[in-house]
Design an enzyme around this catalytic site. Structure first.
Site, PDB file in Angstrom:
ATOM      1  N   THR A 217       5.729  -5.382   9.059  1.00 50.05           N
ATOM      2  CA  THR A 217       5.023  -6.238   8.291  1.00 50.05           C
ATOM      3  C   THR A 217       5.091  -7.857   8.216  1.00 50.05           C
ATOM      4  OG1 THR A 217       6.129  -6.333   6.167  1.00 50.05           O
ATOM      5  CG2 THR A 217       5.810  -4.259   6.477  1.00 50.05           C
ATOM      6  N   ASP A 218       4.199  -7.906   7.985  1.00 51.05           N
ATOM      7  CA  ASP A 218       4.439  -9.706   7.462  1.00 51.05           C
ATOM      8  C   ASP A 218       5.754  -9.666   6.255  1.00 51.05           C
ATOM      9  OD1 ASP A 218       3.728 -12.161   7.782  1.00 51.05           O
ATOM     10  OD2 ASP A 218       2.609 -12.761   7.778  1.00 51.05           O
ATOM     11  N   TRP A 219       5.391 -11.155   5.384  1.00 50.07           N
ATOM     12  CA  TRP A 219       6.120 -11.478   4.605  1.00 50.07           C
ATOM     13  C   TRP A 219       6.169 -10.805   3.128  1.00 50.07           C
ATOM     14  CZ3 TRP A 219      10.564 -14.543   4.343  1.00 50.07           C
ATOM     15  CH2 TRP A 219      10.956 -14.849   2.570  1.00 50.07           C
TER      16      TRP A 219
ATOM     17  N   ASP B 260       4.727  -7.787   2.264  1.00 44.93           N
ATOM     18  CA  ASP B 260       2.898  -7.192   2.461  1.00 44.93           C
ATOM     19  C   ASP B 260       2.861  -6.317   1.462  1.00 44.93           C
ATOM     20  OD1 ASP B 260       1.540  -9.320   2.712  1.00 44.93           O
ATOM     21  OD2 ASP B 260       2.199  -9.793   4.681  1.00 44.93           O
TER      22      ASP B 260
END
Length: 752
Positions: A300-302, A304
């Site tokens: 995932t991104d930060w 998310d």
């Protein structure tokens, strides 16, 4: 003899293929054995990524609190740590200490599984003091030189591994459709084919033939998918993209990088057509993993997964968000500042809401990458193995890349190159800071400390002073990036009276992500006011643009004699710029996007025909103009020499559905200086059931030519080049005529 050489070559290829297959089988066996020994808690821990600052001593930024690190690795079994630098960029020695501390904790766990450390090293080892910083990605695209880009990635991998870090969150494969987007400079621009070729160059440069080598790193494609196409032009806002369009443009770039061997992918923070990508089983599992056969790690991104609950509102609780994302196909959660993902996922598995098969698939992917990176044998660097870190050799490569990226867009009356004996005025908000040469993700997230960490590098002003002597250089800022100052503008005007030429340096602040969001695509009013005031002097002005996206300059561009686009050229960018301005280097960069003229006219170069009606239409005595008129078009790039194209040839005028077409064209340096030329081949499908593009880039090659030298450049077009995605989401080609365009030449052929 020739037969013997051929047999040796075949044997070598077969031996390499067998060796790679054998190694894969060996790794798969190790992964299976290790997985069989793991508890549920250990498996879910591997799927958990926490930011490094979470484990720091609040009284000693940049140093671990041993009890916190022990808790994360031994109690929660975390499998990955994400870098968020605090307070800044450590030395390679400090990195070694950091990664050793993490490794020591991992070795105290039951199974001694190494922790995977990931970092946003996107234009060099940009979080390590003394590292070599290259141009940002948009500048790499402007080189149109994949060999140069691959070499830069090799150096970046070398210096990142010297920092004891094995995993980089690069390349950025976003396909921006709005130039206002704050991460446009992290992309390769607006063309799918150029982006695909550059993506392959970076992946191959990072990973090499053996990603487990002490000189290679695992790459991470980002941000899958549609992230750069927000309807608002602002970061992390919704996109509306038909799947047909997504497949023809965005997905093509990822396919190329996957084929090149990319080990991981980071998922987009955005949403497409109302579905957050982190929640989309269709995009992550059905398309990425199943259809494209991606076997790497999906991270995932930060924050998310949490954002599925707090921002997107598709999950009623954080626990529900974990279930949705993991079932969509997420393998690793960048949580990143708590252990909620860990506790919630264990509970979900224990209660049967997430099957163990999904956990095992995710952990298999993570463990495989760790084995491929050789982390079980070598988790941090022996500094003696990296004598070239930050070396003159590496710096020269960064300089060469910057020199080939910088793009001369306009040079009326051959104002450039300048004479070194002339007295000049340097002015403008971006003239005297490394922040504006490097941009974001440089030493820190927003790149605000570049002047400190790159204090030994030249700003634009300093590079001029070094080149021609301080006595020949006048300087005043003239304006800052936002606030108007009439007194400072008047000072610039007064100083300009004593100069023969004006170097006007305009651009943007350093930024990335949401802090880079803007409401107005025009260059800031303070800078426009300075440009217009200087233009009244009727002295030659060389406009130097230092920006991550094309800020509109139509209010004053016509009053500039010369326009140079530097993008974000990195630590060696000022040296390269000055060498171009004085003719020691012949410019060869080309725009990787259309530079728009108006804020409501943002057509791409491969526009549809209805976007490019240039003539005025009459309708009941009223005139309506639909004009395609960018400030500068994709592919624009001038040189101090001239190139003549001739003898465009194709080997077939008619082809069937299995034929290839061989294309050749002669390129002659018809000027008086050696130069480099990017030869661009465009293809137009003249009629199609889905409205065709005006033209689309299909091939390019960068060549060097001495004066009066001619080279024949050859390209091969295949059937895929003729295809588009139809309404049934299938790649097809249709019978009819196609036009090949190279420079001002064209040839037609027919598909029967």
């Amino acid at each position: 003899m020739k037969n013997a050489i051929l047999l040796l070559f075949v044997f070598s290829i077969c031996s390499t293929t067998w060796s790679q297959a054998n190694k894969k089988t060996e790794i798969d066996t190790k992964v299976s054995e290790l997985l069989s020994k793991m508890t549920l808690e250990e498996k879910v821990g591997q799927m958990t990524q926490i930011t490094v600052t979470f484990f720091e001593d609040p009284k000693k930024p940049g140093h671990f609190d041993p009890s916190k690190l022990k808790q994360g690795i031994q109690d929660y079994h975390i499998g990955s740590i994400l870098n968020v630098p605090n307070p800044g960029a450590p030395t390679i020695q400090r990195w070694q200490e950091t990664l050793t501390a993490i490794s020591n904790q991992a070795n105290k766990t039951r199974l001694k599984i190494p922790v995977l450390y990931g970092i946003d090293a996107i234009h060099g080892a940009s979080y390590t003091a003394g590292a070599t910083l290259f141009p940002q990605q948009i500048g790499l695209a402007a080189t149109f030189n994949t060999d140069l880009v691959k070499r830069g990635a090799e150096i970046s991998a070398y210096e990142t591994r010297a920092s004891s870090i094995p995993w980089v969150f690069s390349p950025d494969l976003d396909f921006p459709r709005n130039p206002a987007w704050s991460r446009m400079w992290e992309s390769f621009g607006e063309d799918t084919y150029l982006s695909s070729k550059m993506a392959v160059a970076l992946v191959e440069g990072f990973e090499g033939n053996n990603v487990g080598s002490k000189y290679n790193v695992a790459s991470c494609m980002k941000h899958y998918i549609g992230y750069g196409s927000t309807t608002t032009g602002k970061d992390r806002t919704p996109s509306i993209i038909p799947e047909r369009v997504l497949r023809q443009y965005d997905l093509t770039i990822y396919q190329a990088a996957i084929k090149a061997g990319a080990k991981s992918v980071m998922v987009s923070s955005g949403e497409i057509n109302g579905t957050p990508v982190h929640a989309s089983k269709h995009l992550i599992t059905d398309i990425l993993k199943t259809e494209l056969g991606f076997t790497g790690v999906v991270v995932t991104d930060w924050k998310d997964i949490i954002y599925l609950h707090t921002r997107h509102k598709v999950a009623e609780t954080k626990r529900d968000a974990v279930r949705i994302a993991v079932m969509a196909g997420i393998d690793m959660s960048m949580v990143p500042e708590e252990f909620s993902f860990y506790t919630d996922l264990i509970d979900l598995v224990q209660k049967g809401e997430v099957p163990m098969s999904r956990i095992d698939d995710a952990v298999t992917r993570i463990l495989r990458m760790k084995f491929e990176l050789n982390l079980f044998q070598n988790s941090f660097a022996n500094l003696k193995d990296y004598p070239k870190f930050g070396s003159a050799e590496h710096i020269q490569e960064a300089y060469k890349t910057a020199a080939e990226s910088i793009t001369l867009l306009k040079n009326n009356n051959a104002v450039l190159p300048l004479n070194k004996n002339e007295k000049i005025l340097i002015t403008g908000a971006t003239a005297n800071s490394m922040k504006y040469l490097n941009g974001g993700w440089s030493y820190t997230w927003q790149g605000e400390n570049s002047d400190t960490y790159a204090a030994d590098k030249y700003t634009i002003l300093e590079a001029f002073q070094n080149k021609i002597g301080k006595e020949n250089v006048l300087y005043t800022p003239g304006a800052d990036l936002e606030n108007e100052n009439d007194a400072e503008i008047q000072k610039a005007v007064d100083l300009a009276k004593d100069a023969s030429k004006i170097i006007l340096c305009l651009g943007e602040k350093n930024y990335t992500e949401t802090p880079g969001d803007i409401r107005n695509l025009f260059m800031s009013s303070s800078q426009i006011k300075l440009a217009l005031a200087l233009a009244k002097l009727n002295k030659p002005i060389i406009l130097v643009l230092n920006e991550g996206r094309p800020r509109l300059i139509s209010d004053f561009e016509g009053k500039m004699n010369t326009v140079i686009q530097c993008y974000l050229p990195g630590n060696e960018g000022a040296r390269a710029l000055i060498d171009i301005i004085y003719g020691d280097v012949n410019p060869s960069g080309r725009l990787p996007y259309n530079y728009p003229r108006y804020p409501n006219s943002l057509e791409k170069y491969n526009r549809k025909y209805t976007e490019s009606i240039a003539e005025e239409e009459q309708n009941n005595d009223a005139k309506y103009e639909k004009s395609y008129s960018p400030q500068f078009e994709f592919g624009t790039g001038l040189s101090y020499t001239t190139f003549k194209y001739s003898n465009l040839k194709i080997d077939k005028n008619e082809i069937n559905t299995t034929d290839e077409i061989n294309v050749s064209v002669d390129v002659t340096n018809s000027g008086k200086r050696a130069g480099k030329e990017s030869v661009l081949l465009y293809l137009s499908d003249n009629f199609a059931s889905i409205t065709p593009e005006f033209k689309a880039l299909k091939r390019f090659e960068k060549i060097s030519l001495e004066p009066n030298e001619t080279k024949t450049v050859k390209f091969i077009l295949n059937q895929k080049d003729l295809q588009f995605v139809n309404e049934d989401l299938k790649w097809i080609s249709e019978k009819g005529t196609f036009t090949i365009r190279v420079s001002d030449l064209n040839k037609d052929f027919s598909l029967k």
